[in-house]
Design a protein around this motif. Sequence first.
Motif, short mmCIF file in Angstrom:
data_model
loop_
_atom_site.label_atom_id
_atom_site.label_comp_id
_atom_site.label_asym_id
_atom_site.label_seq_id
_atom_site.Cartn_x
_atom_site.Cartn_y
_atom_site.Cartn_z
N GLU B 643 -41.59 -44.77 22.18
CA GLU B 643 -42.07 -43.77 23.13
C GLU B 643 -41.74 -42.36 22.64
O GLU B 643 -40.67 -42.14 22.07
CB GLU B 643 -41.33 -43.95 24.47
N ASN B 644 -42.63 -41.40 22.92
CA ASN B 644 -42.21 -40.02 22.74
C ASN B 644 -41.80 -39.45 24.10
O ASN B 644 -41.86 -40.16 25.12
CB ASN B 644 -43.32 -39.20 22.07
N VAL B 645 -41.36 -38.20 24.09
CA VAL B 645 -40.81 -37.61 25.32
C VAL B 645 -41.88 -37.58 26.42
O VAL B 645 -41.62 -37.88 27.59
CB VAL B 645 -40.25 -36.20 25.04
N ILE B 646 -43.12 -37.26 26.04
CA ILE B 646 -44.20 -37.17 27.02
C ILE B 646 -44.43 -38.53 27.68
O ILE B 646 -44.52 -38.66 28.91
CB ILE B 646 -45.51 -36.70 26.34
N GLN B 647 -44.51 -39.56 26.82
CA GLN B 647 -44.74 -40.90 27.37
C GLN B 647 -43.57 -41.31 28.26
O GLN B 647 -43.76 -41.92 29.32
CB GLN B 647 -44.92 -41.91 26.22
N ALA B 648 -42.36 -40.95 27.83
CA ALA B 648 -41.19 -41.33 28.60
C ALA B 648 -41.17 -40.66 29.96
O ALA B 648 -40.92 -41.29 30.99
CB ALA B 648 -39.93 -40.98 27.82
N LEU B 649 -41.47 -39.37 29.98
CA LEU B 649 -41.37 -38.66 31.26
C LEU B 649 -42.43 -39.17 32.24
O LEU B 649 -42.20 -39.26 33.44
CB LEU B 649 -41.45 -37.14 31.06
N ARG B 650 -43.61 -39.53 31.72
CA ARG B 650 -44.66 -40.05 32.62
C ARG B 650 -44.25 -41.41 33.18
O ARG B 650 -44.44 -41.68 34.37
CB ARG B 650 -45.98 -40.16 31.86
#
Lengths: 96, 1000
Positions: B643-650
Motif C-alpha cells: 500500500e502507499n500512503v494514499i491507499q492506506a488513508l482511504r
Amino acid sequence: MLLIPCPWCGERAQTEFSYEGDATVSRPDPATASDEQWLDHIYLRDNPMGLHEELWHHVAGCRRFFKVRRNTVTHEISGSAAPTDDIPEDVSGDAS
Amino acid sequence: MNGQPFRNDTGGRINRATPLRFTFNGRIYEGYQGDTLASALLANGVRLIGRSFKYHRPRGIVAAGIEDPNALVQLEDGARTQPNIQATRIELYDGLVARSQNCWPSVGFDIGALNSKFHRLFPAGFYYKTFMWPAKLWMFYEHIIRNIAGMGESPVEEDPDRYGHRYAHADVVIVGAGPAGLAAAQSAATSGARVLLVDDGAEFGGSLLGLDANVAGGPAVDWIATVTAALAAMPNVTLLPRTTVTSYYDHNMLVMAERVADHMAVPAAHQPRQRLWHVRAKEVVLATGAMERPLVFADNDRPGVMLASAAQAYANRHGVRAGERCVVFTNNNSAYVAARDLSAAGIEIMAIVDSRRDVPKGAAEMASAVGIGILAGHVVVKAHGTKAVHAVTVQALDDAGDLTGDTRDIICDLVAVSGGWAPTVHLHSQAKGVIRYDETLTTFVADAATQRSRAAGAITGVLGLADSLKDGATAGAEAAAAAGFDGAKTDTPTAVDDLALDIEPLWAVPHMHHDHGKRFVDHQNDVTAEDVALAHRENYISVEHLKRYTTLGMGTDQGRTSNINGLAIMATLRGEDIPTVGTTTFRPPFTPTPLGTIAGPHFGMHYHPTRRSAMHAWHQAHGASFVNAGPWLRPEAYPRAGENVIQALRREAKHVRHHVGIADVSTLGKIDLQGPDAVEFLNRVYINSFTKLAVGKCRYGLMLREDGFLYDDGTVTRIADDRFMVTTTTVHAGSVMRHLEYYHQVVWPELDIHMVSVTEEWAAIAIAGPDSRRVLEKITDDIDVSNEACEFMGFRQGTICGAPARLFRISFSGELAYEINVPADYGQDVWTGLLDAGTEFDIIPYGTEAMGVMRIEKGHIVGGEISGRATAGDLGFEKLLANNKPDFIGKRAAARTALMAPDRQQLVGLIPVDRRTRIPRGGKIVEDPAAPTPITAIGEVTSNCYSPNLGHPIGLAIVAGGRQRHGEVVYAHSPLTEQTVACEITHPIFIDPQGERLRG
C-alpha cells in the motif's frame, strides 16, 4: 542581545523571553468604551523614542508576564516590575 | 618544486624543519609550518592569485592579515570547499588545495578580462542604468552577469564537518592580543577577574609578530611567549587564539567565531571545524589595532603592489622576500621602518618615494643609515606590468598638489605602499561607540564607548609601541576595577617608540599626462577614484549612497582598506572636511562567518526538538508514515504491505466509518484550569457560555482574538466544580497557553484561577466507529459506557485496561467515538490493550490523514478554515456567540458592521460537477472563468480531499454569501496548476448531517 531583569528570576538572556508589546496600554471597559477607544486598543500602538514600558513574557522560564522599562534608542533597561505594579523610579540616573 | 626562491635561509617564525606540501591551481608547492597560504605562495614566487570582481584584472596579495581585499581563493574541493577565503588568513597545512576564483578558463588567461578592455562600458551604476529596460529581460541579464561577476563557488554537497556553539561569561573580555591587548590581559588578570583574551591569529602578538621590535630588553617575540605562558597558567584566564569577534551586540554580548580545526585538512575525531561563542562580558577592552591604508594611483592594483606593513611582516615573520627590488611609496614615517626591515631581509630598496617635501629627520636618518635614497615631494603616478608589476613611474608634486617636472621610471617588482593607518574601530562602532576624526593621524579613531567597554592602543590612535603597552595595561586595570576587581598591577615592560607618524594627506595621486590607468580605491569591488567622482557628479554624495551606488566598501572585506580613502576623495569633491562627510555604518559581522558556524548543531532533525507521543515506538514498529505537526511527529497513516500512503488513508477512513479504529491524539494541547473563578475566566475567553456546564460534561468552545476573528477551537470538560480540562489544537497549544496566561496575569489578575499545561502528562487515544463502544465495554469494568450512562458530550473517570483513565464522549470523525486520556506512562499499554480487545471487531490504527478526510466529510473546521480572517459567523457558529455575556475576548470587535455583513465569505461544501476531478488545493472560487481578467474571486478552497466513503472528491470553501448559494455551480481555479474545476456548492457536512451516528 538584551539582558532582561525578570522580577522573579533575576537577569536572564533575551532568548528566554518573548516580547509582548506596549505595557502602557490597558484593555478598556467594553461596556463604556467608544468605538475609537476600541480601535485604538486593538490596532494602534505608539513607537516612542527613548524610555518606554513594555511587556515581556518569561516564556522559557517562570512564564510570568512583567513590565520592563527600556530605552528604545540605547536599549538600556532601567527597571522591571510585575504587571500590576509600578516600575520603581530609576535611581541610577543613567537611563535617560 | 623549486626550493622556495623567495625564502630567506634564516629568520621568521617558521619551522624550516617541517616542510608542508600544498597545491595551488593544480601545481604542487612547498612551504613551512608557520606559513600562511599567502606567505608560502610568495616564497614560491607566486604573485598572481586571482582576478578582480568586475574587470577581471589580475590581482595579488595586498596585505598580510584580515584586511586583504584581493587574495581570495577557493579553498579545498568537494564537500569541504569554501569560497572567498583570504589566503592571508589560511594557515598552511600539509595537503592543502586551493585555487583562484572568478576566472575562466584559468587565472593566467581569463576571458572575462575582456571587461577591462571595455571598461568605459562599465562605470559605477552600469548595471542599474543599462539593464533596467526592458524589465522582462533582467532575469536573463542577471544570469549572465552573475556568472561573469561572481566570486567563489558555494559547496553543493552536504558539509561533512560539525560546528559547535558555546555560551560563556567573563568579567573582562579583551579583543586583540597585540601589544595593548596583551598588556591589558596581563594587568586585568592580576586582579583575579575572569579574563577572556581573544585574537584572530593562531599566535598572539598581533602587529608585533610582523615587526622587528624589542620589548622588555629583548626581542618582542620572547616577551610575547613569556606573557602568553604566564597567562595560560592562570586559572582565571582563558585564551582564545584563532577566534574572531564578529559582532558586538547590546548589553555587552560578544559573538565570536573560533576556527577550531581550519588549520587542518580534516578536523580530529569529535572536533568541530568552528565554534561560535556567545560571551556576556561585564567589561570589554577593545585592543583591535589598526590597518594600513593603501595609496590611490594609476594601476595600483598590479600584483606586487602591497602594503608596506605587509611586505615587512612577510620578511620578519615568514622570512619571505615579497620581491627582489622594491620601491617604497609613502606619505608618512611608518614605511621607513618597513623599508629598513625589507632592506635587512635582502630586498633591494630602489627608492623611498615620499609625497612629503620635508621628510622628518628621524625618518631620513633611518633611511640613510642603510643606504636608501629618498625622492621627497614625489609620487608614484603609475605602476607598470599586467600580471606582475615590473616598474613604476614617479613624478614630483608642486605646491598645489599637481604633478610637475619630468617623469622617470624605476624598475621594481615590489611596490610597498603606505597611506597611513586606519584604526579598527568596527566593533567599537557596532557597539555604538563614538568615533572621532583625528587631524594628526588623518583618520577616524575610537572615542567614548557607549557600552561597558574601553578602547586601548592603536584603535584610539596610540600608534607607538611603548604608549600602546602603557595604554593597554591601564585599560586592563580599569576594566577589572569596573567589573569589581581592584588591585590590578599596571607594570609595563620597557619599549622604544617608533618614529611618530608625521603623515601628510595624499588621497589620490593625479593622472599623469595622457594616462587613463585605473586608480583603485576599493580593490575588492573594483571601485576607482573616477567612480567616486561619477557618483558625486550624479549627486550620490552621501557616503551611504556612495556605497550603494558604486559598491565601495561592500563585499567580504566591507572596505577595510578603502573606506577612508573613498570618503576622503568624496570630501575633497564636496569641498567639505572628512568628519562632515562621515563614515558608513559598521554592522556585524566583522568578518564573513560560515553558515555552518552560525547554525552550529541546530540543523536537520536537531533544528528544533522533536516531540513524540508515548506510543511513538509502536507507530514506528508498525510501519507508520510520519508527518510533522507543529513540534510533533505524528503518524499520518499506517500503510500495509503493497500500500502507499494514499491507499492506506482511504482504507483507514472507510474502515473507521464501518467498523472501529484508534488514533493517537496525544498532541492536542491540554490545560488543567482550576480555581473558584475558573468558570468566569472561561466565559471571558470563549465566545460561548460555560456557566451551565455540569460536572461530567464536555462542551465545544471557540476562541476569538481581540479583533473579533476566530483564533482556536477545542473542548472544555468540567471535571469538578472548580476544575476544568481545556484542550486546544495541536498547532496552537503553545500560543493559546500564552494567550490565556496574558489575560490572567495582565488583564484580569483579580480572577482567582491557576492553570498549567498538561499536554505531555496525558496520552490521548481516540476510538471511533460503530463498534467502538463494544471494544470499550471489554476493557473497563468501572465505567458504564452505555448511551444512557455516558451520553454524547459526557465525561467519566475510571479504569481502562487497568490504567486510571478519563473518558470523553466526543467525536471528530462524526462516528460513535470516545477519547481516552491516561497518564502518559500508561499510553503504550492502553493502546495495545485496545488493539487486543478490538481484534474480534477488526480494529485498526488510523493516522492524521484519515482523520483529516473524515473531518472534511463532516465539515469540521481546522487551520485552513480558521485562517485568521474568518469570524464565528463565517464558519456557521453564530449560534455559539453568547452575546448576553457582558464581555468576552473579541466580543466588541466581532460586533462591527463589516464582520456581520451578510455577503461575507461563508463556509460551504464543494463537490465537482463531474464527480471525478479533484478540487484544486487553495483554488480561487470564480463565477465565470471565461470572463475577461482580472476576475474577482468570490472565495477560495480551504480543504480538499477524495472521500472514500462517498466515492468522489469533496472540498470545503469559503464563498461570498455561500450559505444562500447551495446548489449553484461555481469554478475553483488554481493559477498554480492552471486547473479550473466546475463545482457545486453544498452544505459543508457531507455525511450524517443530523449527527445521528455520533449520538447513537
